[in-house]
Scaffold this motif. Structure first.
Motif, PDB file in Angstrom:
ATOM      1  N   THR A  36      22.870  40.524  14.767  1.00  0.00           N
ATOM      2  CA  THR A  36      21.812  40.693  15.759  1.00  0.00           C
ATOM      3  C   THR A  36      20.531  39.999  15.306  1.00  0.00           C
ATOM      4  OG1 THR A  36      21.263  42.827  14.758  1.00  0.00           O
ATOM      5  CG2 THR A  36      22.716  42.848  16.685  1.00  0.00           C
ATOM      6  N   ASN A  37      19.709  39.637  16.282  1.00  0.00           N
ATOM      7  CA  ASN A  37      18.498  38.873  15.999  1.00  0.00           C
ATOM      8  C   ASN A  37      17.345  39.397  16.838  1.00  0.00           C
ATOM      9  OD1 ASN A  37      16.765  36.284  17.073  1.00  0.00           O
ATOM     10  ND2 ASN A  37      17.289  36.062  14.916  1.00  0.00           N
ATOM     11  N   LEU A  38      16.154  39.425  16.254  1.00  0.00           N
ATOM     12  CA  LEU A  38      14.926  39.760  16.973  1.00  0.00           C
ATOM     13  C   LEU A  38      13.889  38.682  16.706  1.00  0.00           C
ATOM     14  CD1 LEU A  38      14.348  43.605  16.444  1.00  0.00           C
ATOM     15  CD2 LEU A  38      14.821  42.444  18.606  1.00  0.00           C
ATOM     16  N   PRO A  55       9.862  23.569  20.612  1.00  0.00           N
ATOM     17  CA  PRO A  55      10.807  22.441  20.524  1.00  0.00           C
ATOM     18  C   PRO A  55      11.751  22.589  19.337  1.00  0.00           C
ATOM     19  CG  PRO A  55       8.571  21.651  20.895  1.00  0.00           C
ATOM     20  CD  PRO A  55       8.462  23.118  20.607  1.00  0.00           C
ATOM     21  N   ALA A  56      12.952  22.064  19.488  1.00  0.00           N
ATOM     22  CA  ALA A  56      13.945  22.123  18.416  1.00  0.00           C
ATOM     23  C   ALA A  56      13.456  21.337  17.199  1.00  0.00           C
ATOM     24  CB  ALA A  56      15.272  21.559  18.904  1.00  0.00           C
ATOM     25  N   THR A  57      13.700  21.898  16.020  1.00  0.00           N
ATOM     26  CA  THR A  57      13.339  21.240  14.760  1.00  0.00           C
ATOM     27  C   THR A  57      14.597  21.128  13.911  1.00  0.00           C
ATOM     28  OG1 THR A  57      12.801  23.377  13.756  1.00  0.00           O
ATOM     29  CG2 THR A  57      11.005  22.190  14.845  1.00  0.00           C
ATOM     30  N   LYS A  58      14.423  20.863  12.630  1.00  0.00           N
ATOM     31  CA  LYS A  58      15.578  20.790  11.739  1.00  0.00           C
ATOM     32  C   LYS A  58      16.295  22.130  11.662  1.00  0.00           C
ATOM     33  CE  LYS A  58      13.669  17.136   8.793  1.00  0.00           C
ATOM     34  NZ  LYS A  58      13.242  16.759   7.418  1.00  0.00           N
ATOM     35  N   GLU A  59      15.515  23.222  11.774  1.00  0.00           N
ATOM     36  CA  GLU A  59      16.110  24.552  11.728  1.00  0.00           C
ATOM     37  C   GLU A  59      16.572  24.949  13.130  1.00  0.00           C
ATOM     38  OE1 GLU A  59      13.459  27.343  10.003  1.00  0.00           O
ATOM     39  OE2 GLU A  59      13.086  26.144   8.214  1.00  0.00           O
ATOM     40  N   PRO A  60      17.799  25.454  13.276  1.00  0.00           N
ATOM     41  CA  PRO A  60      18.296  25.837  14.601  1.00  0.00           C
ATOM     42  C   PRO A  60      17.505  27.007  15.176  1.00  0.00           C
ATOM     43  CG  PRO A  60      19.760  26.638  12.876  1.00  0.00           C
ATOM     44  CD  PRO A  60      18.764  25.732  12.209  1.00  0.00           C
ATOM     45  N   LYS A  61      17.326  27.004  16.490  1.00  0.00           N
ATOM     46  CA  LYS A  61      16.629  28.083  17.165  1.00  0.00           C
ATOM     47  C   LYS A  61      17.635  29.193  17.468  1.00  0.00           C
ATOM     48  CE  LYS A  61      12.581  26.125  17.286  1.00  0.00           C
ATOM     49  NZ  LYS A  61      11.458  26.670  16.505  1.00  0.00           N
ATOM     50  N   GLN A  62      17.629  30.240  16.642  1.00  0.00           N
ATOM     51  CA  GLN A  62      18.628  31.296  16.785  1.00  0.00           C
ATOM     52  C   GLN A  62      18.559  31.961  18.154  1.00  0.00           C
ATOM     53  OE1 GLN A  62      19.149  34.087  13.494  1.00  0.00           O
ATOM     54  NE2 GLN A  62      18.080  32.676  12.146  1.00  0.00           N
ATOM     55  N   THR A  63      17.344  32.260  18.612  1.00  0.00           N
ATOM     56  CA  THR A  63      17.205  32.956  19.895  1.00  0.00           C
ATOM     57  C   THR A  63      17.798  32.134  21.027  1.00  0.00           C
ATOM     58  OG1 THR A  63      15.214  34.123  19.160  1.00  0.00           O
ATOM     59  CG2 THR A  63      15.566  33.948  21.531  1.00  0.00           C
ATOM     60  N   LEU A  64      17.407  30.873  21.122  1.00  0.00           N
ATOM     61  CA  LEU A  64      17.911  30.002  22.183  1.00  0.00           C
ATOM     62  C   LEU A  64      19.424  29.845  22.087  1.00  0.00           C
ATOM     63  CD1 LEU A  64      17.502  28.014  24.516  1.00  0.00           C
ATOM     64  CD2 LEU A  64      17.013  26.238  22.822  1.00  0.00           C
ATOM     65  N   ASN A  65      19.922  29.569  20.897  1.00  0.00           N
ATOM     66  CA  ASN A  65      21.366  29.382  20.719  1.00  0.00           C
ATOM     67  C   ASN A  65      22.145  30.645  21.071  1.00  0.00           C
ATOM     68  OD1 ASN A  65      20.864  26.804  19.855  1.00  0.00           O
ATOM     69  ND2 ASN A  65      21.057  27.259  17.673  1.00  0.00           N
ATOM     70  N   ASN A  66      21.614  31.803  20.666  1.00  0.00           N
ATOM     71  CA  ASN A  66      22.301  33.065  20.955  1.00  0.00           C
ATOM     72  C   ASN A  66      22.336  33.353  22.454  1.00  0.00           C
ATOM     73  OD1 ASN A  66      22.608  33.393  18.226  1.00  0.00           O
ATOM     74  ND2 ASN A  66      21.078  35.012  18.012  1.00  0.00           N
ATOM     75  N   LYS A  71      11.108  33.926   8.678  1.00  0.00           N
ATOM     76  CA  LYS A  71      12.326  33.141   8.865  1.00  0.00           C
ATOM     77  C   LYS A  71      13.474  33.721   8.029  1.00  0.00           C
ATOM     78  CE  LYS A  71      10.287  28.707  10.213  1.00  0.00           C
ATOM     79  NZ  LYS A  71       8.992  29.273  10.593  1.00  0.00           N
ATOM     80  N   PHE A  72      14.143  34.712   8.596  1.00  0.00           N
ATOM     81  CA  PHE A  72      15.309  35.288   7.930  1.00  0.00           C
ATOM     82  C   PHE A  72      16.500  34.333   8.051  1.00  0.00           C
ATOM     83  CE2 PHE A  72      12.751  39.017   9.068  1.00  0.00           C
ATOM     84  CZ  PHE A  72      12.739  39.706   7.858  1.00  0.00           C
ATOM     85  N   LEU A  73      17.464  34.483   7.166  1.00  0.00           N
ATOM     86  CA  LEU A  73      18.673  33.668   7.218  1.00  0.00           C
ATOM     87  C   LEU A  73      19.560  34.106   8.381  1.00  0.00           C
ATOM     88  CD1 LEU A  73      19.507  33.555   3.393  1.00  0.00           C
ATOM     89  CD2 LEU A  73      18.282  31.842   4.766  1.00  0.00           C
ATOM     90  N   ASP A  74      20.495  33.240   8.763  1.00  0.00           N
ATOM     91  CA  ASP A  74      21.352  33.506   9.922  1.00  0.00           C
ATOM     92  C   ASP A  74      22.119  34.819   9.808  1.00  0.00           C
ATOM     93  OD1 ASP A  74      20.475  31.168  10.962  1.00  0.00           O
ATOM     94  OD2 ASP A  74      22.372  30.082  10.817  1.00  0.00           O
TER      95      ASP A  74
END
Length: 232
Positions: free
Chosen positions: A45-47, A69-80, A106-109
């Motif tokens: 789960t993600n918040l 905007p998307a960066t090198k780090e994936p956008k967890q919220t958008l992807n989820n 920035k917590f890990l996945d």
């Protein structure tokens, strides 16, 4: 007397980028601070803390939120949201302010903000995304579509409200949420938070009541003019 300042577009470009972001963001006004709840393909789960939720209409009930905007780090919220089709919007209140702000880290996945920030998952039928139990006002939404804003790459995400979770005592007779009762929190800039106090509820004035409108406008204008005169 208050001093009025002017900044041009060139002035804005020359500001420190963090100062500029806070300056422009806060000039739009305070916005409701909300936790966006999602779950990933890995079942983690993600918040995420957002202040960019916007009402698009009530029939059907559509809400938009904006992702950077998307960066090198994936956008967890958008992807989820895209992968599962659901997300929740949970009002931040005074009792969970620090924990909600901590969700910006920035917590890990594989690390859930619920666990890391001592918040509780809650689920309701038909919505696979987690609600925040400690929030007093929440909505469960189904993903509809998303698209980038051409000018800056920000992603606009549109969802349809499928479930609203709230305390009945927080709803006024006209259907509006009383933010003072719900202790909902607003944010301006990136990290300054404000309480919301109700001033008054004003009646809708239709065309047949123009005299009432004229009198109300004049009364307030006269009162404000007197207050300004005292300051000079």
């Amino acid at each position: 007397m208050s001093e009025i300042a002017i900044k041009t577009v060139d002035d804005l470009k020359n500001l420190d980028r963090f100062y500029r972001a806070n300056f422009i963001n806060s000039m739009v006004g305070s916005k409701q601070a909300s936790l966006i709840g999602t779950v990933g393909k890995n079942s983690c789960t993600n918040l995420s803390l957002f202040s960019s939720t916007t009402h698009l209409g009530s029939n059907p009930p559509l809400i938009a939120l904006f992702s950077r905007p998307a960066t090198k780090e994936p956008k967890q919220t958008l992807n989820n949201i895209i992968s599962t089709g659901f997300f929740t919007i949970n009002h931040v209140n005074e009792g969970i302010l620090v924990r909600s702000h901590s969700c910006s880290f920035k917590f890990l996945d594989h690390e859930s903000e619920f666990d890391s920030c001592a918040l509780t998952e809650e689920y309701h039928d038909g919505i696979t995304a987690p609600f925040v139990k400690e929030s007093f006002v929440s909505m469960g939404l189904e993903y509809r579509r998303h698209f980038p804003i051409e000018e800056n790459g920000v992603i606009m995400i549109i969802g349809e409200v499928k479930l609203v979770r709230y305390n009945k005592q927080y709803i006024q007779s006209n259907g509006e949420l009383n933010f003072e009762r719900s202790k909902s929190i607003a944010v301006a800039g990136n990290n300054t938070y404000y309480g919301l106090n109700k001033i008054k509820t004003l009646d809708y004035i239709d065309r047949s009541q123009k005299k009432i409108l004229t009198k109300s406008v004049q009364d307030e204008s006269n009162k404000t003019s007197k207050e300004i005169s005292k300051e000079v």
